[in-house]
Design a protein around this motif. Structure first.
Motif, PDB file in Angstrom:
ATOM      1  N   LYS A  40       0.785  -1.356   0.008  1.00  0.00           N
ATOM      2  CA  LYS A  40       0.031  -0.065  -0.036  1.00  0.00           C
ATOM      3  C   LYS A  40       0.889   1.236  -0.049  1.00  0.00           C
ATOM      4  O   LYS A  40       0.334   2.165  -0.522  1.00  0.00           O
ATOM      5  CB  LYS A  40      -0.917   0.129   1.224  1.00  0.00           C
ATOM      6  CG  LYS A  40      -2.106  -0.763   1.274  1.00  0.00           C
ATOM      7  CD  LYS A  40      -2.780  -0.701   2.781  1.00  0.00           C
ATOM      8  CE  LYS A  40      -3.362  -2.076   2.855  1.00  0.00           C
ATOM      9  NZ  LYS A  40      -3.498  -2.272   4.374  1.00  0.00           N
ATOM     10  N   SER A  92       3.719 -14.560  10.284  1.00  0.00           N
ATOM     11  CA  SER A  92       2.972 -13.779   9.359  1.00  0.00           C
ATOM     12  C   SER A  92       4.070 -12.841   8.673  1.00  0.00           C
ATOM     13  O   SER A  92       3.853 -12.731   7.522  1.00  0.00           O
ATOM     14  CB  SER A  92       1.958 -12.622  10.146  1.00  0.00           C
ATOM     15  OG  SER A  92       2.436 -11.569  10.702  1.00  0.00           O
ATOM     16  N   HIS A  93       5.057 -12.393   9.319  1.00  0.00           N
ATOM     17  CA  HIS A  93       6.136 -11.704   8.594  1.00  0.00           C
ATOM     18  C   HIS A  93       7.083 -12.393   7.833  1.00  0.00           C
ATOM     19  O   HIS A  93       7.537 -11.876   6.897  1.00  0.00           O
ATOM     20  CB  HIS A  93       6.915 -10.745   9.697  1.00  0.00           C
ATOM     21  CG  HIS A  93       5.928  -9.607  10.255  1.00  0.00           C
ATOM     22  ND1 HIS A  93       4.867  -9.767  11.079  1.00  0.00           N
ATOM     23  CD2 HIS A  93       6.161  -8.158  10.122  1.00  0.00           C
ATOM     24  CE1 HIS A  93       4.022  -8.672  11.050  1.00  0.00           C
ATOM     25  NE2 HIS A  93       5.064  -7.786  10.447  1.00  0.00           N
ATOM     26  N   ARG A  96       5.731 -12.611   4.455  1.00  0.00           N
ATOM     27  CA  ARG A  96       5.796 -11.481   3.579  1.00  0.00           C
ATOM     28  C   ARG A  96       7.236 -11.115   3.155  1.00  0.00           C
ATOM     29  O   ARG A  96       7.536 -10.326   2.689  1.00  0.00           O
ATOM     30  CB  ARG A  96       5.342 -10.202   4.267  1.00  0.00           C
ATOM     31  CG  ARG A  96       3.922 -10.152   5.198  1.00  0.00           C
ATOM     32  CD  ARG A  96       3.392  -9.135   5.526  1.00  0.00           C
ATOM     33  NE  ARG A  96       1.924  -9.284   5.753  1.00  0.00           N
ATOM     34  CZ  ARG A  96       1.419  -9.338   7.022  1.00  0.00           C
ATOM     35  NH1 ARG A  96       2.224  -9.388   8.151  1.00  0.00           N
ATOM     36  NH2 ARG A  96       0.450  -9.366   7.076  1.00  0.00           N
TER      37      ARG A  96
HETATM   38  C1  HEM Z   1       1.410  -6.258   9.465  1.00  0.00           C
HETATM   39  C2  HEM Z   1       3.386  -5.656  13.716  1.00  0.00           C
HETATM   40  C3  HEM Z   1       7.863  -5.177  12.052  1.00  0.00           C
HETATM   41  C4  HEM Z   1       5.844  -5.414   7.371  1.00  0.00           C
HETATM   42  C5  HEM Z   1       1.654  -6.172  10.653  1.00  0.00           C
HETATM   43  C6  HEM Z   1       0.606  -6.527  11.503  1.00  0.00           C
HETATM   44  C7  HEM Z   1       1.060  -6.299  12.729  1.00  0.00           C
HETATM   45  C8  HEM Z   1       2.415  -5.782  12.589  1.00  0.00           C
HETATM   46  C9  HEM Z   1       0.341  -6.515  14.363  1.00  0.00           C
HETATM   47  C10 HEM Z   1      -0.913  -6.833  11.309  1.00  0.00           C
HETATM   48  C11 HEM Z   1      -1.195  -8.345  11.443  1.00  0.00           C
HETATM   49  C12 HEM Z   1      -0.360  -9.230  10.951  1.00  0.00           C
HETATM   50  O1  HEM Z   1      -0.528  -9.305   9.460  1.00  0.00           O
HETATM   51  O2  HEM Z   1       0.432  -9.973  11.254  1.00  0.00           O
HETATM   52  C13 HEM Z   1       4.782  -5.459  13.614  1.00  0.00           C
HETATM   53  C14 HEM Z   1       5.584  -5.442  14.836  1.00  0.00           C
HETATM   54  C15 HEM Z   1       6.845  -5.326  14.327  1.00  0.00           C
HETATM   55  C16 HEM Z   1       6.551  -5.190  12.723  1.00  0.00           C
HETATM   56  C17 HEM Z   1       5.075  -5.433  15.971  1.00  0.00           C
HETATM   57  C18 HEM Z   1       7.994  -5.145  15.024  1.00  0.00           C
HETATM   58  C19 HEM Z   1       8.393  -5.626  16.050  1.00  0.00           C
HETATM   59  C20 HEM Z   1       7.614  -5.041  10.654  1.00  0.00           C
HETATM   60  C21 HEM Z   1       8.666  -4.811   9.609  1.00  0.00           C
HETATM   61  C22 HEM Z   1       8.142  -4.950   8.432  1.00  0.00           C
HETATM   62  C23 HEM Z   1       6.720  -5.046   8.526  1.00  0.00           C
HETATM   63  C24 HEM Z   1      10.346  -4.544   9.957  1.00  0.00           C
HETATM   64  C25 HEM Z   1       8.930  -4.783   7.191  1.00  0.00           C
HETATM   65  C26 HEM Z   1      10.059  -4.696   6.787  1.00  0.00           C
HETATM   66  C27 HEM Z   1       4.706  -5.663   7.512  1.00  0.00           C
HETATM   67  C28 HEM Z   1       3.536  -5.762   6.303  1.00  0.00           C
HETATM   68  C29 HEM Z   1       2.278  -5.883   7.137  1.00  0.00           C
HETATM   69  C30 HEM Z   1       2.590  -6.082   8.318  1.00  0.00           C
HETATM   70  C31 HEM Z   1       3.957  -5.615   4.902  1.00  0.00           C
HETATM   71  C32 HEM Z   1       1.075  -5.893   6.120  1.00  0.00           C
HETATM   72  C33 HEM Z   1       0.458  -4.832   6.154  1.00  0.00           C
HETATM   73  C34 HEM Z   1      -0.902  -5.081   5.430  1.00  0.00           C
HETATM   74  O3  HEM Z   1      -1.885  -5.695   5.855  1.00  0.00           O
HETATM   75  O4  HEM Z   1      -1.047  -4.376   4.171  1.00  0.00           O
HETATM   76  N1  HEM Z   1       2.959  -5.800  11.326  1.00  0.00           N
HETATM   77  N2  HEM Z   1       5.421  -5.599  12.451  1.00  0.00           N
HETATM   78  N3  HEM Z   1       6.493  -5.250   9.942  1.00  0.00           N
HETATM   79  N4  HEM Z   1       3.841  -5.820   8.642  1.00  0.00           N
HETATM   80 FE1  HEM Z   1       4.436  -5.737  10.397  1.00  0.00          FE
END
Ligand code: HEM
Length: 143
Positions: A40, A92-93, A96
């Protein structure tokens, strides 16, 4: 985590937990490769996305995740629940393609935000390092 560290983490988190959009903005600004992982938001200027509802929703999800994790710290018998949510986050990550290095970048950016919005010292820094170590130990095992 020892009780004094739990208290330091909760106290400093409480000071910033309502800055959802500002936190995500600081993360994307410091590490554009993280922004680039979001279908997005990839390729768009930060100024053009930071006021959107999609941005606010995602910021709220991340901050809520931390609030949940932190709420479990120092409470008895929450170990299994903590492990479950952290494993799910890792899975989940992983799906991705997010890397450990990117999680470390996220760690650095969040620490900078915390530091610049709180009274800071070595004990507080150490408490947060321990909280992240504990979190990432499980997340990385699933990544
Ligand atoms: C989605 C938390 C780090 C990329 C999510 C979601 C949560 C979350 C709660 C939505 C639920 C899920 O799909 O699991 C976190 C936390 C992080 C973290 C607590 C660090 C401790 C990162 C990093 C990246 C990332 C470092 C990318 C380099 C994404 C993406 C989504 C996502 C692409 C999907 C977004 C969408 O729905 O369009 N994250 N995240 N996240 N996260 Fe993270």
């Amino acid at each position: 985590l020892p009780a004094n560290e739990v208290a330091a983490v909760k106290d400093t988190w409480n000071h910033i937990k309502h800055d959802e959009v500002a936190i995500l903005e600081a993360v994307f600004k410091a590490y554009p490769d993280i922004q680039a992982r979001f279908p997005k938001f990839a390729g768009k200027s930060l100024d053009s996305i930071k006021g959107t509802s999609a941005f606010a929703i995602h910021a709220s999800r991340i901050v809520s995740f931390f609030s949940e994790y932190i709420s479990f710290l120092g409470v008895e018998n929450t170990q299994p629940a903590i492990k479950t949510i952290l494993n799910e986050l890792g899975q989940s990550h992983r799906n991705r393609g997010v890397t450990k290095a990117q999680f470390e970048e996220f760690h650095q950016a969040l620490m900078s935000y915390l530091k610049s919005h709180n009274m800071w010292n070595n004990d507080v820094n150490h408490a947060w390092d321990d909280a992240f170590d504990k979190m990432y130990f499980v997340v990385f095992s699933a990544l």
